[in-house]
Design a protein around this motif. Sequence first.
Motif, PDB file in Angstrom:
ATOM      1  N   VAL A 122     -58.541  16.432   9.878  1.00 22.74           N
ATOM      2  CA  VAL A 122     -58.236  17.634  10.967  1.00 22.74           C
ATOM      3  C   VAL A 122     -59.302  18.660  10.919  1.00 22.74           C
ATOM      4  CG1 VAL A 122     -56.668  19.529  11.772  1.00 22.74           C
ATOM      5  CG2 VAL A 122     -55.891  17.358  10.573  1.00 22.74           C
ATOM      6  N   LYS A 123     -59.979  18.746  12.142  1.00 20.87           N
ATOM      7  CA  LYS A 123     -60.910  19.806  12.233  1.00 20.87           C
ATOM      8  C   LYS A 123     -60.808  20.825  13.173  1.00 20.87           C
ATOM      9  CE  LYS A 123     -64.061  17.596   9.553  1.00 20.87           C
ATOM     10  NZ  LYS A 123     -64.539  17.900   8.266  1.00 20.87           N
ATOM     11  N   THR A 124     -60.981  21.860  13.061  1.00 18.56           N
ATOM     12  CA  THR A 124     -60.504  23.069  13.770  1.00 18.56           C
ATOM     13  C   THR A 124     -61.816  23.953  14.062  1.00 18.56           C
ATOM     14  OG1 THR A 124     -58.316  23.099  13.276  1.00 18.56           O
ATOM     15  CG2 THR A 124     -59.003  25.049  14.392  1.00 18.56           C
ATOM     16  N   PRO A 126     -62.488  27.524  15.127  1.00 19.33           N
ATOM     17  CA  PRO A 126     -61.449  28.650  14.741  1.00 19.33           C
ATOM     18  C   PRO A 126     -61.705  29.617  16.132  1.00 19.33           C
ATOM     19  CG  PRO A 126     -62.946  28.819  12.953  1.00 19.33           C
ATOM     20  CD  PRO A 126     -63.467  27.610  13.703  1.00 19.33           C
ATOM     21  N   THR A 148     -58.585  21.474  18.174  1.00 19.04           N
ATOM     22  CA  THR A 148     -58.423  20.972  17.055  1.00 19.04           C
ATOM     23  C   THR A 148     -58.508  19.320  17.219  1.00 19.04           C
ATOM     24  OG1 THR A 148     -57.094  22.646  16.170  1.00 19.04           O
ATOM     25  CG2 THR A 148     -56.747  20.327  15.214  1.00 19.04           C
ATOM     26  N   THR A 150     -57.796  15.441  15.411  1.00 21.53           N
ATOM     27  CA  THR A 150     -57.161  14.783  14.129  1.00 21.53           C
ATOM     28  C   THR A 150     -57.646  13.256  14.333  1.00 21.53           C
ATOM     29  OG1 THR A 150     -55.330  16.106  14.447  1.00 21.53           O
ATOM     30  CG2 THR A 150     -55.159  14.435  12.939  1.00 21.53           C
ATOM     31  N   SER A 162     -56.888  12.452  18.010  1.00 20.13           N
ATOM     32  CA  SER A 162     -56.102  13.188  19.129  1.00 20.13           C
ATOM     33  C   SER A 162     -56.599  14.511  19.039  1.00 20.13           C
ATOM     34  CB  SER A 162     -54.601  13.318  18.267  1.00 20.13           C
ATOM     35  OG  SER A 162     -54.394  14.426  17.705  1.00 20.13           O
ATOM     36  N   HIS A 164     -56.359  18.714  20.443  1.00 19.45           N
ATOM     37  CA  HIS A 164     -55.521  19.900  21.062  1.00 19.45           C
ATOM     38  C   HIS A 164     -56.412  20.811  21.431  1.00 19.45           C
ATOM     39  CE1 HIS A 164     -51.968  22.722  20.848  1.00 19.45           C
ATOM     40  NE2 HIS A 164     -53.191  23.348  20.759  1.00 19.45           N
TER      41      HIS A 164
ATOM     42  N   TYR B  97     -59.445  26.238   7.682  1.00 22.39           N
ATOM     43  CA  TYR B  97     -59.342  25.490   8.969  1.00 22.39           C
ATOM     44  C   TYR B  97     -59.375  23.944   8.762  1.00 22.39           C
ATOM     45  CZ  TYR B  97     -59.211  29.895  11.225  1.00 22.39           C
ATOM     46  OH  TYR B  97     -59.072  31.180  11.502  1.00 22.39           O
ATOM     47  N   ASP B  98     -60.475  23.552   7.792  1.00 21.90           N
ATOM     48  CA  ASP B  98     -60.383  22.160   7.505  1.00 21.90           C
ATOM     49  C   ASP B  98     -58.921  21.474   7.224  1.00 21.90           C
ATOM     50  OD1 ASP B  98     -62.878  21.921   8.297  1.00 21.90           O
ATOM     51  OD2 ASP B  98     -63.724  21.567   6.224  1.00 21.90           O
ATOM     52  N   THR B 103     -52.044  19.841  15.307  1.00 19.89           N
ATOM     53  CA  THR B 103     -51.338  18.901  16.122  1.00 19.89           C
ATOM     54  C   THR B 103     -50.827  17.542  15.497  1.00 19.89           C
ATOM     55  OG1 THR B 103     -53.293  17.941  16.422  1.00 19.89           O
ATOM     56  CG2 THR B 103     -52.576  19.525  18.289  1.00 19.89           C
TER      57      THR B 103
END
Lengths: 335, 187
Positions: A122-124, A126, A148, A150, A162, A164, B97-98, B103
């Motif tokens: 999962v990468k977001t 910020p 984000t 995934t 996926s 978001h 955050y990683d 989701t």
Amino acid sequence: MKKPDTDKRLEDALSDVDPEEKEALRTMWRLSADADEVPNIRSEQVNALWQNLANVASNQNIASNQDIAGNQPAPPTQPSFNQDRQPIRRAKRTGISRIWAGSALGVMLLVVGIALWLRPVVKTAPYGEQASVHLPDGSTIELNSGSTITYPRFFSGTRSISLHGEAYFDVTESDVPFIVETFNANVQVLGTTFNVKAWPSGWQPESVVTLTSGSVRLSPSTLSEEPLVMTPGQTIAVRQEGTEMIESDAEKNEHLLAWRKGELVFKDQKLISVLEEIERRYGINVELRVNQLAEKGVTLAYRPATSAENVLENLCHALNLQYRPISNGYELFEE
Amino acid sequence: MDIDEHVQLDKLAERLKHSDQDAYAEIFQCMHEPLLRYVYRIAKDEALALDVLQDVFMKLWEKRLELEIQVSLKALLYTMVRNRALNINRKRSRMMYDTELVTENSTEVTESLVENELHTGQLKAYFKTWVKELPPRRAEAFILSRYHAMSNREIGEVMGLSKRTVDTHIVHALRHLKRRYDQLGVT
């Protein structure tokens, strides 16, 4: 049942909503009961914690009583918490129990490690920042603020991602299909570059796909519509009511992709969605107190983007609004 | 927790001011569960949540003599816990955050559901996912209202918002849940 209290809280919030919607929102309130996330904390952990607290409380109590007895004015200043806490914790871990704690910790770390390894990545980016991600197949993804993605650590069969939020994809060509899933659509490609903007909880929940090169197949996931094959330069929005081809030219597409250069560009966009983007890009909170302006079309361009306050100041000037700081952001209101 | 319990809590706070250890224990007893649940949502880590809880209760005892309650003891505890957790989060840099799951494949969920009957457990899982999709502050306001039985005024106090903004957040949150629920195609 503690109905009355629950209802009062909700009814308070719903006072401005029209009756028909009210009923629907009450249903949502009811259905969302017990859907909170519960941490995995054992009662022994809580008990141990309470023991620490109770010890400190009774020690300090005795100390301050003695002070009173010793004719001293009871000073509220106790040894600071940090100095206080350490000894208590250390005292509990001695000898064999420390070895046990050590090996248990080792096993736990191992288990957690494996679990993390097998979990999807999962990468977001910020709020207030952007990020770029390199996939194992050589594709790159640029993430806009608050977005984000995934994806599985190892691709097998398809390359499935996926999304978001908003991202720009540069997909390495391969026979293995590359699929971007949003909350309401799938974009399938072989090798190409394109932008997807999909905020499920925005003013207008939609997935907007802009194709810059190559070709993609776009299939809405909640509608029984035929997949659309897009050609470069096209922009299509998938909404609950259906898909809409957005009239676009090179200029408009450039606006849609300006975020990648750190610019803030909107052409005739609804004020509310502009503010949503500003919230994400600057990681702040923007409250619009003038509801009737929410859908007003707004055009602005900052190349490069300046400070949030500067943007809001100009925006307010143009719309004849005022703004003032609130906690972690600004509110816009009418004089 | 209903209104009576609120009153109850504020009475306990009065006793706490007089160094009443039983009152302290009672406050811990009735608040530790919801507070842990709340911090966990911010800190995303059980050990940290426990640390924050300990720090805050430690401080509550240390400062019992100067205790000043603006809205309610409950709002005060939530504010303390929130500030502490946010501070820690800020210090912990961006690594967080990683590992943050935002989701959980919500599209997949939607698809496989259309024809199946809904179990309550399943439905709960969807609601959990949908709440996570909300912008952070909206999610927080909704969660405090829905799962922490807080009045909108208290939430405003804790989050530094006006009561009206809290109302708006909750309505918007419910609208989002409704939209997602409608997409499931169950009637």
